[in-house]
Design an enzyme around this catalytic site. Structure first.
Site, PDB file in Angstrom:
ATOM      1  N   SER A 151      27.278  47.809  46.904  1.00 17.11           N
ATOM      2  CA  SER A 151      26.178  46.842  46.920  1.00 17.11           C
ATOM      3  C   SER A 151      25.147  47.259  47.953  1.00 17.11           C
ATOM      4  O   SER A 151      25.452  48.016  48.876  1.00 17.11           O
ATOM      5  CB  SER A 151      26.730  45.456  47.295  1.00 17.11           C
ATOM      6  N   TYR A 164      31.712  39.373  52.307  1.00 15.33           N
ATOM      7  CA  TYR A 164      31.285  40.189  51.166  1.00 15.33           C
ATOM      8  C   TYR A 164      30.763  41.550  51.654  1.00 15.33           C
ATOM      9  O   TYR A 164      31.173  42.609  51.153  1.00 15.33           O
ATOM     10  CB  TYR A 164      30.183  39.441  50.407  1.00 15.33           C
TER      11      TYR A 164
HETATM   12  N1  LIG Z   1      24.215  40.816  40.987  1.00 15.96           N
HETATM   13  C1  LIG Z   1      23.845  41.541  42.017  1.00 15.96           C
HETATM   14  O1  LIG Z   1      22.711  41.419  42.502  1.00 15.96           O
HETATM   15  C2  LIG Z   1      24.785  42.526  42.628  1.00 15.96           C
HETATM   16  C3  LIG Z   1      24.277  43.357  43.637  1.00 15.96           C
HETATM   17  C4  LIG Z   1      25.126  44.287  44.208  1.00 15.96           C
HETATM   18  C5  LIG Z   1      26.442  44.404  43.782  1.00 15.96           C
HETATM   19  N2  LIG Z   1      26.909  43.566  42.816  1.00 15.96           N
HETATM   20  C6  LIG Z   1      28.311  43.742  42.429  1.00 15.96           C
HETATM   21  O2  LIG Z   1      28.386  43.996  41.042  1.00 15.96           O
HETATM   22  C7  LIG Z   1      29.630  43.498  40.527  1.00 15.96           C
HETATM   23  C8  LIG Z   1      29.357  42.571  39.366  1.00 15.96           C
HETATM   24  O3  LIG Z   1      28.571  41.502  39.828  1.00 15.96           O
HETATM   25  P1  LIG Z   1      27.848  40.457  38.871  1.00 15.96           P
HETATM   26  O4  LIG Z   1      26.573  40.099  39.538  1.00 15.96           O
HETATM   27  O5  LIG Z   1      27.840  40.945  37.471  1.00 15.96           O
HETATM   28  O6  LIG Z   1      28.829  39.208  39.057  1.00 15.96           O
HETATM   29  P2  LIG Z   1      29.556  38.276  37.997  1.00 15.96           P
HETATM   30  O7  LIG Z   1      30.085  37.119  38.775  1.00 15.96           O
HETATM   31  O8  LIG Z   1      28.682  38.007  36.829  1.00 15.96           O
HETATM   32  O9  LIG Z   1      30.774  39.202  37.498  1.00 15.96           O
HETATM   33  C9  LIG Z   1      31.938  39.428  38.274  1.00 15.96           C
HETATM   34  C10 LIG Z   1      33.121  39.597  37.335  1.00 15.96           C
HETATM   35  O10 LIG Z   1      34.312  39.796  38.127  1.00 15.96           O
HETATM   36  C11 LIG Z   1      35.351  39.071  37.519  1.00 15.96           C
HETATM   37  N3  LIG Z   1      36.409  38.703  38.474  1.00 15.96           N
HETATM   38  C12 LIG Z   1      36.320  37.820  39.514  1.00 15.96           C
HETATM   39  N4  LIG Z   1      37.521  37.650  40.089  1.00 15.96           N
HETATM   40  C13 LIG Z   1      38.389  38.459  39.411  1.00 15.96           C
HETATM   41  C14 LIG Z   1      39.787  38.703  39.515  1.00 15.96           C
HETATM   42  N5  LIG Z   1      40.551  38.070  40.420  1.00 15.96           N
HETATM   43  N6  LIG Z   1      40.354  39.569  38.657  1.00 15.96           N
HETATM   44  C15 LIG Z   1      39.618  40.194  37.714  1.00 15.96           C
HETATM   45  N7  LIG Z   1      38.288  39.990  37.551  1.00 15.96           N
HETATM   46  C16 LIG Z   1      37.693  39.125  38.384  1.00 15.96           C
HETATM   47  C17 LIG Z   1      34.682  37.791  37.003  1.00 15.96           C
HETATM   48  O11 LIG Z   1      35.479  37.139  36.029  1.00 15.96           O
HETATM   49  C18 LIG Z   1      33.369  38.338  36.465  1.00 15.96           C
HETATM   50  O12 LIG Z   1      33.446  38.691  35.104  1.00 15.96           O
HETATM   51  C19 LIG Z   1      30.326  42.807  41.716  1.00 15.96           C
HETATM   52  O13 LIG Z   1      31.249  43.701  42.304  1.00 15.96           O
HETATM   53  C20 LIG Z   1      29.191  42.535  42.666  1.00 15.96           C
HETATM   54  O14 LIG Z   1      29.630  42.433  43.994  1.00 15.96           O
HETATM   55  C21 LIG Z   1      26.112  42.638  42.227  1.00 15.96           C
END
Ligand SMILES: NC(=O)c1ccc[n+]([C@@H]2O[C@H](COP(=O)([O-])OP(=O)(O)OC[C@H]3O[C@@H](n4cnc5c(N)ncnc54)[C@H](O)[C@@H]3O)[C@@H](O)[C@H]2O)c1
Length: 270
Positions: A151, A164
């Protein structure tokens, strides 16, 4: 060879088996669809069987190949069962994409032990042990690519994201350890670091009257990214186009780390 054929041969994921955690999330589902469209067999792993079935249907209806695997990364048993099931279904795993992750925005002085443990368990411990489990199979196959979702918070912190941010910095360090220890097994490891992307995880920020303005000013391109804008780099890291790329983190952030939007200054150009 035509340009199309050349590019298809370098970036194709045809014949690659990809285990993808967090498959039904905002970013995950777009990458999984992109992987399937690039020819991969995608093993969709996430917590909710209904959402998994919907995504699987969406991918297969569009002519792609995908199968669902229910996984709770907080359970060590689940991790082993999921990896065994994917190996049972396909015989190998060529690419592991660790995308699952959670966040809860709270100040350093407010975070409870249970919140701390849950974020650590999913973002770091679960990622660590599923990688270990898959790494054992990749070692035997003498090839593999691990892609970890890091991230912007791996390097630049936001208020209220202490746990986080700690997990995402650790994911970057862990990616380098994997690259160093597993290179001799033919395994590459890299991280993707999205900046500010609109997904269910971040709508709370983008709908906030002052935080959304603050963030836009810190992104050179002046807008959040979309999940679709992560897909190209994800294909690069899964494909043979990145055969000499290991231990790296690629930022996809619209120029956020570069310095964001400049303050006003006089110029004859707009
Ligand atoms: N959205 C952003 O701006 C952003 C920026 C940087 C990094 N990220 C990273 O990208 C990844 C996806 O983020 P997103 O924004 O799509 O979030 P999101 O919440 O839409 O997706 C996260 C997914 O992880 C799954 N998950 C959560 N707990 C779990 C568990 N115990 N076992 C298995 N699966 C589990 C959820 O069911 C969900 O489908 C994450 O690692 C997040 O930290 C997101």
């Amino acid at each position: 060879m035509s340009i199309e054929k050349y590019l298809a041969s370098v970036f194709s994921l045809e014949g690659k088996v990809i285990l993808f955690t967090g498959a039904t999330g905002g970013i995950g589902r777009e990458i999984c669809k992109g992987y399937a469209q690039s020819g991969a067999d995608v093993a969709l792993a996430d917590m909710d069987a209904t959402k998994l079935a919907e995504l699987e249907r969406e991918i297969t209806d569009a002519g792609g190949k995908a199968k669902s695997f229910v996984l709770d990364l907080t359970k060590m048993d689940d991790i082993k069962k999921c990896v065994d099931a994917v190996i049972g279904a396909y015989g190998r795993i060529d690419v592991l994409f660790n995308c699952a992750g959670i966040n809860k925005r709270e100040g350093l002085l407010d975070v409870s032990e249970s919140t701390y443990d849950r974020i650590m368990q999913i973002n770091l411990k679960g990622l660590y042990f599923i990688s270990q489990e898959v790494g054992k199979h990749m070692r035997v196959a003498k090839k593999g690519s691990v892609i970890n979702m890091a991230s912007h918070n791996s390097v630049g912190m936001l208020g209220g994201c202490s746990v986080y941010g700690a997990t995402k910095s650790a994911v970057t360090a862990l990616t380098r350890s994997m690259a160093v220890e597993w290179a001799k097994f033919g395994i590459r490891a890299n991280a993707l670091a999205p900046g500010h992307i609109i997904t269910p995880l971040t709508t709370v920020t983008w709908e906030h009257p002052t935080r959304s303005v603050y963030l836009k000013e810190r992104i050179a391109m002046g807008r959040p990214g979309t999940p679709e804008e992560i897909v190209g780099a994800a294909i690069l890291l899964a494909s043979d186009a990145s055969s000499y790329l290991s231990g790296m983190m690629i930022h996809i952030d619209g120029g956020c780390l570069a310095g964001g939007a400049p303050w006003d200054f006089d110029t004859k150009f707009d």
